[in-house]
Design a protein around this motif. Structure first.
Motif, PDB file in Angstrom:
ATOM      1  N   PRO A 175      -0.606   9.523  -2.622  1.00 13.53           N
ATOM      2  CA  PRO A 175       0.365   9.031  -3.712  1.00 13.53           C
ATOM      3  C   PRO A 175       1.431   7.864  -3.025  1.00 13.53           C
ATOM      4  O   PRO A 175       1.568   7.945  -1.855  1.00 13.53           O
ATOM      5  CB  PRO A 175       1.278  10.339  -4.003  1.00 13.53           C
ATOM      6  CG  PRO A 175       1.112  11.358  -2.789  1.00 13.53           C
ATOM      7  CD  PRO A 175      -0.438  10.944  -2.456  1.00 13.53           C
ATOM      8  N   PRO A 176       2.184   7.334  -3.770  1.00 12.54           N
ATOM      9  CA  PRO A 176       3.237   6.391  -3.287  1.00 12.54           C
ATOM     10  C   PRO A 176       4.114   7.171  -2.345  1.00 12.54           C
ATOM     11  O   PRO A 176       4.699   8.127  -2.534  1.00 12.54           O
ATOM     12  CB  PRO A 176       3.918   5.651  -4.481  1.00 12.54           C
ATOM     13  CG  PRO A 176       2.796   6.057  -5.564  1.00 12.54           C
ATOM     14  CD  PRO A 176       2.094   7.267  -5.322  1.00 12.54           C
ATOM     15  N   SER A 177       4.615   6.469  -1.186  1.00 13.05           N
ATOM     16  CA  SER A 177       5.911   7.081  -0.377  1.00 13.05           C
ATOM     17  C   SER A 177       7.157   6.992  -1.339  1.00 13.05           C
ATOM     18  O   SER A 177       7.314   6.011  -2.083  1.00 13.05           O
ATOM     19  CB  SER A 177       5.530   6.182   0.671  1.00 13.05           C
ATOM     20  OG  SER A 177       4.394   6.180   1.664  1.00 13.05           O
ATOM     21  N   ALA A 178       8.031   7.704  -0.830  1.00 15.68           N
ATOM     22  CA  ALA A 178       9.404   7.674  -1.199  1.00 15.68           C
ATOM     23  C   ALA A 178       9.803   6.048  -0.907  1.00 15.68           C
ATOM     24  O   ALA A 178       9.563   5.724   0.050  1.00 15.68           O
ATOM     25  CB  ALA A 178      10.183   8.709  -0.652  1.00 15.68           C
ATOM     26  N   ALA A 179      10.751   6.045  -1.840  1.00 22.32           N
ATOM     27  CA  ALA A 179      11.427   4.631  -1.648  1.00 22.32           C
ATOM     28  C   ALA A 179      11.941   4.459  -0.241  1.00 22.32           C
ATOM     29  O   ALA A 179      12.063   3.238   0.332  1.00 22.32           O
ATOM     30  CB  ALA A 179      12.379   4.213  -3.002  1.00 22.32           C
ATOM     31  N   ARG A 230       0.668  -1.107  -0.188  1.00 22.47           N
ATOM     32  CA  ARG A 230       0.062   0.230  -0.079  1.00 22.47           C
ATOM     33  C   ARG A 230       0.804   1.382  -0.111  1.00 22.47           C
ATOM     34  O   ARG A 230       0.468   2.204  -0.492  1.00 22.47           O
ATOM     35  CB  ARG A 230      -0.890  -0.178   1.157  1.00 22.47           C
ATOM     36  CG  ARG A 230      -2.229  -1.140   0.901  1.00 22.47           C
ATOM     37  CD  ARG A 230      -3.254  -0.857   1.953  1.00 22.47           C
ATOM     38  NE  ARG A 230      -4.255  -1.637   1.733  1.00 22.47           N
ATOM     39  CZ  ARG A 230      -5.229  -1.765   0.625  1.00 22.47           C
ATOM     40  NH1 ARG A 230      -5.174  -0.476  -0.265  1.00 22.47           N
ATOM     41  NH2 ARG A 230      -6.186  -2.802   0.586  1.00 22.47           N
ATOM     42  N   MET A 231       2.084   1.174   0.782  1.00 23.35           N
ATOM     43  CA  MET A 231       2.946   2.433   0.607  1.00 23.35           C
ATOM     44  C   MET A 231       3.511   2.748  -0.710  1.00 23.35           C
ATOM     45  O   MET A 231       3.812   3.862  -0.967  1.00 23.35           O
ATOM     46  CB  MET A 231       3.911   2.317   1.855  1.00 23.35           C
ATOM     47  CG  MET A 231       3.342   2.423   3.202  1.00 23.35           C
ATOM     48  SD  MET A 231       4.509   2.405   4.490  1.00 23.35           S
ATOM     49  CE  MET A 231       5.303   3.959   4.215  1.00 23.35           C
ATOM     50  N   SER A 232       3.775   1.477  -1.357  1.00 27.60           N
ATOM     51  CA  SER A 232       4.400   1.555  -2.663  1.00 27.60           C
ATOM     52  C   SER A 232       3.497   2.131  -3.935  1.00 27.60           C
ATOM     53  O   SER A 232       3.846   2.299  -5.097  1.00 27.60           O
ATOM     54  CB  SER A 232       5.293   0.546  -2.661  1.00 27.60           C
ATOM     55  OG  SER A 232       4.523  -0.547  -2.877  1.00 27.60           O
TER      56      SER A 232
END
Length: 307
Positions: A138-142, A123-125
């Motif tokens: 939006p997606p989280s930073a890597a 979910r975070m990606s």
């Protein structure tokens, strides 16, 4: 918790949540103080802006449960420095929401290893849409993503204790974990428990009412009269408080479920005000009586459709 203290706590958390939704957490952060409270020998809870943080402090290092918003990292680090000179060695996210995982990137760049359930990284990606909020995350930073994930459970043998994280499916979200400090007799619930207030059950992230009740049952089976319970939001409670929370969930959801079975529309359920006696004590700025009833209605309608 006194009624007045509970009201102040609900109002403060509601303001924080709305600030986050509006993208103004940073502005509000200037007014937030991180409060640290001992729970058991070597274990503390940190209250600030977002979900409650659990911290195990000992010879093996600092183990954190959740890390609130990114803007809180400096204040959290300052508070932790009063307990230990070492930076956090591990961070275990109880689920993917930003008020519990927003500090991941900041802590990871300082050397913390971030751990979470498989679904948290998923979910975070990826972009997430919430019908409840009517907004897209939006997606989280890597660098913010968990680098170690697990499916059913994970154990850390640190600071003289076994710290066991257990996944509970389809509860607050689809990636929830509660953490049991077996020797210290402490349970951190993440957002499976909102102490003294109505819970937010994130149906858009795979959450269900039945899943939350089942998760609470698993925690109750581990608890005894001396267990300290750190909720995702609200003040530290005990087994009796956890049992009362379960009873509230069963009663309130059961009333709405019966109305759904009777063919009532959501507007008719709202008009019936089925949980009026709970509203004054448990409703708050984020989960108002109407919002809570709508969550319960949507959950019950979805369950009925499956049958």
């Amino acid at each position: 918790m006194t009624n007045r203290r509970g009201y102040v706590m609900r109002k403060r958390i509601g303001a924080i949540v709305f600030a986050a939704m509006a993208g103004t957490v940073s502005a509000q952060d200037a007014e937030v103080t991180v409060r640290t409270e001992p729970v058991a020998p070597g274990i503390h809870v940190l209250y600030g802006s977002g979900g409650n943080i659990g911290a195990s402090i000992g010879a093996d290092g600092v183990f954190l449960i959740d890390d609130q918003y990114a803007v809180m990292t400096a204040k959290i680090t300052e508070a932790l420095a009063k307990l230990s000179p070492e930076p956090p060695r591990f961070v275990l996210n109880t689920h993917w929401h930003g008020d519990h995982s927003g500090g991941n990137e900041n802590l990871a760049t300082k050397g913390s290893l971030v751990v979470a359930h498989d679904n948290v990284r998923v979910r975070m990606s990826t972009e997430q849409f919430s019908k409840f909020f009517e907004r897209t995350t939006p997606p989280s930073a890597a660098a913010a993503l968990p680098v170690v994930t697990f499916n059913d459970s994970v154990s850390f043998f640190l600071n003289g204790d076994e710290i066991r994280g257990t996944h509970v499916p389809g509860a607050h979200t689809d990636g929830d974990v509660f953490i049991h400090f077996r020797k210290a007799n402490v349970i951190h619930t993440g957002d499976l428990v909102f102490a003294g207030m109505y819970p937010f059950i994130d149906l858009d992230s795979g959450g269900t009412v039945a899943g939350v009740v089942a998760a609470v049952d698993r925690m109750l089976a581990l608890a005894d009269e001396g267990t300290r319970i750190i909720p995702g939001h609200g003040e530290v409670t005990d087994k009796a408080g956890l049992a009362a929370y379960r009873e509230m969930l069963v009663v309130t959801s059961g009333r709405v479920r019966e109305l759904v079975r009777a063919g009532k529309t959501v507007d008719e359920v709202l008009a019936a005000n089925p949980n009026a006696e709970f509203d004054a004590k448990l409703a708050w700025a984020f989960i108002t009586p109407e919002r809570y009833a709508r969550i319960l209605y949507r959950d019950a309608a979805a369950a009925a459709a499956v049958r």
